[in-house]
Design an enzyme around this catalytic site. Structure first.
Site, mmCIF file in Angstrom:
data_model
loop_
_atom_site.group_PDB
_atom_site.id
_atom_site.type_symbol
_atom_site.label_atom_id
_atom_site.label_comp_id
_atom_site.label_asym_id
_atom_site.label_seq_id
_atom_site.Cartn_x
_atom_site.Cartn_y
_atom_site.Cartn_z
ATOM 1 N N LYS A 73 -3.382 -3.570 -20.207
ATOM 2 C CA LYS A 73 -3.973 -4.488 -19.870
ATOM 3 C C LYS A 73 -5.458 -4.489 -19.832
ATOM 4 O O LYS A 73 -6.229 -5.219 -19.965
ATOM 5 C CB LYS A 73 -3.577 -5.011 -18.249
ATOM 6 C CG LYS A 73 -2.345 -5.976 -18.177
ATOM 7 C CD LYS A 73 -1.957 -6.340 -16.746
ATOM 8 C CE LYS A 73 -0.729 -7.076 -16.728
ATOM 9 N NZ LYS A 73 -0.375 -7.454 -15.408
ATOM 10 N N ASP A 109 -3.050 -13.839 -14.617
ATOM 11 C CA ASP A 109 -2.237 -13.264 -13.228
ATOM 12 C C ASP A 109 -3.117 -13.837 -12.008
ATOM 13 O O ASP A 109 -2.541 -14.142 -11.099
ATOM 14 C CB ASP A 109 -2.447 -11.738 -13.031
ATOM 15 C CG ASP A 109 -1.366 -11.046 -13.810
ATOM 16 O OD1 ASP A 109 -0.341 -11.577 -14.292
ATOM 17 O OD2 ASP A 109 -1.598 -9.840 -14.185
HETATM 18 P P1 NAP Z 1 -1.593 -0.296 -11.608
HETATM 19 O O1 NAP Z 1 -2.923 -0.784 -12.030
HETATM 20 O O2 NAP Z 1 -0.923 0.720 -12.065
HETATM 21 O O3 NAP Z 1 -2.002 -0.364 -9.750
HETATM 22 C C1 NAP Z 1 -1.035 0.425 -9.023
HETATM 23 C C2 NAP Z 1 -1.563 0.262 -7.512
HETATM 24 O O4 NAP Z 1 -0.403 0.755 -6.725
HETATM 25 C C3 NAP Z 1 -2.544 1.713 -7.315
HETATM 26 O O5 NAP Z 1 -3.315 0.986 -6.542
HETATM 27 C C4 NAP Z 1 -1.780 2.734 -7.008
HETATM 28 O O6 NAP Z 1 -2.398 3.711 -5.941
HETATM 29 C C5 NAP Z 1 -0.679 1.877 -5.840
HETATM 30 N N1 NAP Z 1 0.507 2.683 -5.910
HETATM 31 C C6 NAP Z 1 1.434 3.249 -6.853
HETATM 32 N N2 NAP Z 1 2.598 3.798 -6.518
HETATM 33 C C7 NAP Z 1 2.089 4.006 -5.231
HETATM 34 C C8 NAP Z 1 2.835 4.730 -4.042
HETATM 35 N N3 NAP Z 1 4.208 5.378 -4.443
HETATM 36 N N4 NAP Z 1 2.268 4.426 -2.776
HETATM 37 C C9 NAP Z 1 1.391 3.899 -2.653
HETATM 38 N N5 NAP Z 1 0.515 3.137 -3.483
HETATM 39 C C10 NAP Z 1 0.997 3.390 -4.634
HETATM 40 O O7 NAP Z 1 -0.581 -1.562 -11.508
HETATM 41 P P2 NAP Z 1 -0.814 -3.275 -11.454
HETATM 42 O O8 NAP Z 1 -0.795 -3.578 -12.914
HETATM 43 O O9 NAP Z 1 -1.643 -3.492 -10.518
HETATM 44 O O10 NAP Z 1 0.487 -3.600 -10.988
HETATM 45 C C11 NAP Z 1 1.060 -3.300 -9.627
HETATM 46 C C12 NAP Z 1 2.144 -4.114 -9.421
HETATM 47 O O11 NAP Z 1 1.904 -5.473 -9.409
HETATM 48 C C13 NAP Z 1 3.393 -3.729 -10.361
HETATM 49 O O12 NAP Z 1 4.641 -3.726 -9.505
HETATM 50 C C14 NAP Z 1 3.690 -5.084 -11.053
HETATM 51 O O13 NAP Z 1 4.909 -5.436 -11.330
HETATM 52 C C15 NAP Z 1 3.226 -6.109 -10.075
HETATM 53 N N6 NAP Z 1 2.779 -7.307 -10.805
HETATM 54 C C16 NAP Z 1 3.613 -8.643 -10.648
HETATM 55 C C17 NAP Z 1 3.211 -9.653 -11.192
HETATM 56 C C18 NAP Z 1 3.917 -10.946 -11.043
HETATM 57 O O14 NAP Z 1 3.696 -11.691 -11.782
HETATM 58 N N7 NAP Z 1 4.712 -11.279 -9.995
HETATM 59 C C19 NAP Z 1 1.951 -9.575 -11.869
HETATM 60 C C20 NAP Z 1 1.060 -8.494 -12.122
HETATM 61 C C21 NAP Z 1 1.537 -7.441 -11.695
HETATM 62 P P3 NAP Z 1 -3.364 4.777 -6.476
HETATM 63 O O15 NAP Z 1 -4.666 4.166 -6.868
HETATM 64 O O16 NAP Z 1 -3.320 5.737 -5.526
HETATM 65 O O17 NAP Z 1 -2.600 5.312 -7.708
#
Ligand code: NAP
Length: 296
Positions: A73, A109
């Site tokens: 992304k 999003d």
């Molecule tokens: P990302 O950029 O990788 O960010 C992940 C975030 O989650 C970071 O802040 C990370 O913290 C935190 N995190 C990861 N593992 C963790 C854990 N075990 N404990 C606490 N915090 C944790 O991912 P993203 O693109 O933002 O996506 C995040 C989620 O949103 C995914 O599950 C994705 O499927 C979902 N999503 C859903 C939709 C939908 O249409 N429903 C759309 C977009 C995204 P750190 O900074 O400490 O690593």
């Protein structure tokens, strides 16, 4: 290079790595079928070293555009000809539209979050909101909430520096007041929740196939959810995450990630085709694909 005219562009797909479990093909192909359109939505598995080649393919192989997912992304941005304002502020693109072989980046999003809140009759203007996580989805959430008139947002993240960086990047563009806090500070999270109307989980914690697992919640031990809170979890697989179960036990309203998934898909579909897809058919197809995935 062969030139493909706009009217011949009937292919779309999802660029990610891995993408095998994406429900987007089922969702979009159901909408094409319902509208009698001879379009095709494909899985486009793309390891990081072939991302650039994939962009050329979009231009010359009849693609009207594509979705972009983890881990591309942000990485895709330098390969695009233009990035629309909102996506540029957020710093993440999840939808590409091909216009005259130009690649234009959007972030649907943002619209997906707004759609999910609207579908669930949540109008958060003037509210305080707590966001868990500080990645790409959190960035889209902050932009969407600002556009809905939210007064202030607290971002709690495992890595405090990442939440601070997010706020540094976004605050100059948003009128909503933003603050960062560590997810480990249970006292601060509890106090902040008592003045919040909405809690949004943007971490993948609790998602199928993620570590820790579906029994995990992003909420630290000891935090009590107020009954008047609305809890929105972006995770859509499972539909009823551990966090949403906690919310329901506390008497709070819960919203799963499926509505956001549909909302971002509806917006992308409109951008590619200029037509409004049947959201109910997309939802049905997404649910069907999630069930098949669970059985596999
Ligand atoms: P990302 O950029 O990788 O960010 C992940 C975030 O989650 C970071 O802040 C990370 O913290 C935190 N995190 C990861 N593992 C963790 C854990 N075990 N404990 C606490 N915090 C944790 O991912 P993203 O693109 O933002 O996506 C995040 C989620 O949103 C995914 O599950 C994705 O499927 C979902 N999503 C859903 C939709 C939908 O249409 N429903 C759309 C977009 C995204 P750190 O900074 O400490 O690593």
């Amino acid at each position: 290079m062969t030139h493909t005219s706009v009217k011949d562009r009937h292919r779309v797909g999802i660029i990610g790595w891995p993408v095998a479990h994406s429900v987007s093909p089922a969702m979009h192909n159901a909408a094409f079928k319902a509208l009698g359109m001879h379009w095709q939505y494909e899985l486009l598995p793309t390891p990081p070293d072939v991302l650039e080649r994939r962009m050329t393919e979009l231009q010359v192989r009849g693609f009207a555009g594509a979705n972009v997912t983890i881990p591309h992304k942000q990485a895709v941005i330098p390969h695009l000809d233009q990035v629309v304002d909102a996506a540029a502020v957020v710093g993440a693109v999840n939808t590409i539209v091909v216009v005259d072989e130009n690649l234009i980046g959007y972030n649907t999003d943002i619209a997906g979050i707004q759609w999910a809140l609207q579908q669930n009759q949540v109008a958060p203007a003037g509210w305080h909101v707590v966001v868990l996580g500080a990645g790409g989805a959190a960035r889209a959430a902050l932009y969407a909430l600002h556009a809905l008139g939210v007064a202030s947002i607290s971002v709690f993240n495992r890595t405090l520096e990442r939440a601070e960086r997010l706020i540094e990047d976004l605050q100059p563009h948003l009128s909503t007041s933003l603050e960062a806090a560590p997810l480990t500070d249970v006292g601060q999270l509890q106090r902040t929740l008592t003045r919040a109307g909405l809690l949004i989980n943007t971490t993948p914690v609790g998602m199928v196939g993620m570590h820790p697992d579906v029994d995990a919640s992003p909420l630290p031990e000891g935090v009590i959810l107020p009954a008047y809170l609305i809890v929105f979890d972006m995770v859509y697989n499972p539909q009823k995450t551990r966090l949403l179960q906690q919310a329901e036990r506390a008497g709070a309203r819960s919203i799963g990630g499926l509505d956001m998934l549909i909302g971002q898909g509806v917006e992308a579909f409109k951008l590619w085709t200029g037509r409004t897809p049947p959201a109910d058919r997309m939802r049905q197809a997404a649910l069907g694909a999630l069930e098949v995935d669970e059985e596999a």
